[in-house]
Design an enzyme around this catalytic site. Structure first.
Site, PDB file in Angstrom:
ATOM      1  N   SER A 367     -19.038   6.523   4.716  1.00  0.00           N
ATOM      2  CA  SER A 367     -17.680   5.978   4.697  1.00  0.00           C
ATOM      3  C   SER A 367     -16.702   6.844   3.925  1.00  0.00           C
ATOM      4  CB  SER A 367     -17.691   4.577   4.070  1.00  0.00           C
ATOM      5  OG  SER A 367     -18.512   3.699   4.809  1.00  0.00           O
ATOM      6  N   HIS A 461     -17.457  -3.620   2.965  1.00  0.00           N
ATOM      7  CA  HIS A 461     -18.911  -3.484   3.076  1.00  0.00           C
ATOM      8  C   HIS A 461     -19.648  -4.301   2.012  1.00  0.00           C
ATOM      9  CE1 HIS A 461     -18.993  -0.662   6.375  1.00  0.00           C
ATOM     10  NE2 HIS A 461     -18.079   0.085   5.780  1.00  0.00           N
TER      11      HIS A 461
END
Length: 531
Positions: A367, A461
């Site tokens: 990410s 997340h």
């Protein structure tokens, strides 16, 4: 033609390459595709119309005109249209007997709205709709009084429940009835997503403002959350054989790692790669949110190995695949911001991969860390202003930085960070490496907004139950990666048997699960840096 140059899909559109639209006419295409390309078709006929246009041009149009001061009275046509289109809330006693609004009224509203130019005309309509057709406060006050009266008089439970139901009914704004009616029309759901995109862009640019408009935006978001719940969503996989319109939309919507050309697109849906999207049963074939996956043998630390290196031309070997890396997730429809789609998409894709490739044992993201550089430069500015010195680096680190930059203030360092020039100096990069790693660990682990992670990607997340697993130095060496996060990327790892408990821990107690690597970096930050 080079062996790795893909033949364009049938009826391929013009594809963006290096900032320009480049025709693929020179590449072989099927006869059917050639015939389709020879005669341009309207977007609606091709099925290529988007739920909302791309954000950039529309945002500029809204913002360029600045905040719009509404006239004292709307145009007669607009005022009359709103009166005809927004169904009045019938009395509670006859709510079940009220006739549904005529379909012509809803269709008339859609035509009128789409005929308005983006900017002030639409801003005026949205503001009047929110302000003049909201909750009827007089009825709400009467219903609330009856609830209090039923409680004080200790009447039977049925009477109290009915009074509460009446209150709930009158708390519904009138425009909710319009939205419900539009949602039942063919193409109505697409229009409502488009309308909410306008609302959000108007709020962001201050073209529309005020409590009533913000409330209407929230009401519409909640309605879309119900209509776009998982029961109505279809999971679709994208391959090189997918319709060209779908491939083009996937390319256009890629917000994390832009697709450069057809070769790049073919690679992202080819061997050792997967691409999935959610579509809605009422808008079939239209990507709503897209997830890109790399199938690897370990947890990737560099995005360049995924999106830039050309894999060998070979058949996928399932024995080499043990890990699934989620490296990009992009919402394609701005009007669906805030509607929980990403969490459900990741869960569905995990199940799909487990069925197809049961040997996969590790699920992780690779990410970006948007906002880290901006946060760091802000700290350098504030600490220099408040204290006249810097406390983010150790004395030896700061001494070396000053010797390399020739400046004993933070100004040169801030300029180098803002312009990406610092990576040109090998010495400066070596000095900053340990400091930036611990600062980034603290940014993800310790910087909070209302108790939750400040970074939006981390918050997403962690809410899903992942573990803050590993920070990767120079994980993204593109100019965009260097500028946003000093080149660093992060893995959020999903241990499937622990996601539920991790999510509950984060949402309930605001505790972040992190690996030993991250915790060690956080400890170094606490020892060597001060905020």
């Amino acid at each position: 033609m080079a062996a790795d140059t893909p033949t364009a899909p049938p009826h391929s559109p013009r594809f963006p390459l290096a900032g320009r639209a480049v025709s693929l006419r020179s590449q072989p295409i099927s006869a059917r595709g050639a015939a389709r390309r020879a005669v341009p078709r309207p977007a609606a006929v091709c099925g290529m119309s988007r739920l909302c246009p791309r954000l950039g041009p529309r945002s500029l149009l809204w913002a360029a005109r600045g905040p719009h001061r509404l006239s004292s009275g709307a145009s007669p046509g607009m005022e009359e249209l709103l009166r005809r289109s927004v169904p009045p809330l019938p009395p509670y006693e006859t709510k079940e007997k009220a006739p549904p609004p005529a379909e012509l009224r809803g269709a008339e509203f859609v035509r009128f709205y789409r005929a308005l130019q983006p900017g002030p005309p639409r801003a005026e309509l949205l503001t009047r709709l929110a302000r003049d057709f909201g909750v009827e406060h007089g009825r709400v006050a009467e219903a609330a009084a009856k609830v209090l009266q039923a409680r004080e008089q200790r009447r039977e439970p049925g009477a109290l429940l009915q009074a509460e139901d009446r209150l709930r009914y009158y708390l519904n704004p009138q425009y909710r009835g319009l939205f419900q009616h539009l949602g039942r029309l063919e193409g109505g759901l697409r229009f409502l997503v488009e309308l909410r995109a306008d609302l959000m862009e108007g709020l962001a640019s201050k073209a529309v403002d005020g409590a009533h408009v913000k409330e209407m935006n929230g009401v519409l978001k909640n309605m879309l959350s119900e209509w776009f719940s998982t029961g109505f969503l279809n999971l679709e996989r994208v391959t090189w054989q997918s319709p060209c319109e779908v491939l083009q939309k996937i390319s256009d919507s890629e917000a994390v790692h832009p697709v450069r050309n057809w070769v790049d697109m073919k690679r992202r849906v080819g061997a050792y790669r997967r691409c999935y999207f959610f579509s809605h049963c009422a808008i079939p074939g239209e990507p709503l949110i897209v997830l890109h996956v790399a199938l690897t043998s370990d947890i990737s630390s560099s995005i360049q190995t995924i999106v830039k290196e050309v894999p060998p031309l070979e058949t996928e070997d399932a024995d080499k695949i043990t890990t699934a890396i989620f490296y990009s997730i992009s919402l394609t429809q701005q009007g669906l911001q805030g509607v929980e789609l990403g969490t459900h998409l990741i869960k569905r894709v995990v199940k799909e991969l487990q069925k197809e490739l049961p040997q996969i044992k590790a699920f992780s993201t690779l990410s970006p860390i948007p906002g880290f550089t901006k946060w760091l430069v802000g700290l350098l500015s504030s600490q220099a202003k408040e204290q006249g010195r810097n406390e983010l680096f150790t004395e030896s680190e700061w001494q070396e930085i000053c010797e390399i930059t020739g400046d004993f203030t933070t100004e040169t360092l801030k300029k180098l960070l803002n312009t990406n020039e610092w990576v040109r100096s090998e010495k400066l990069t070596q000095v900053l490496h340990p400091a930036l790693m611990r600062l980034c660990a603290w940014y993800l682990y310790g910087e909070k907004h209302r108790g939750y992670a400040l970074n939006p990607v981390a918050n997403f997340h962690l809410q899903n139950g992942s573990v803050l697993w590993r920070i990767n130095w120079m994980g993204d060496t593109s100019p965009r990666g260097i500028g946003a996060s000093c080149g660093m990327m992060v893995n959020y790892r999903y241990f499937l048997e622990e996601t539920a408990s991790n999510s509950a821990l984060y949402l309930g107690s605001k505790q972040v699960r992190a690996s030993e690597q991250v915790l060690a970096l956080v400890s170094q930050f606490q020892q060597n840096s001060k905020l």
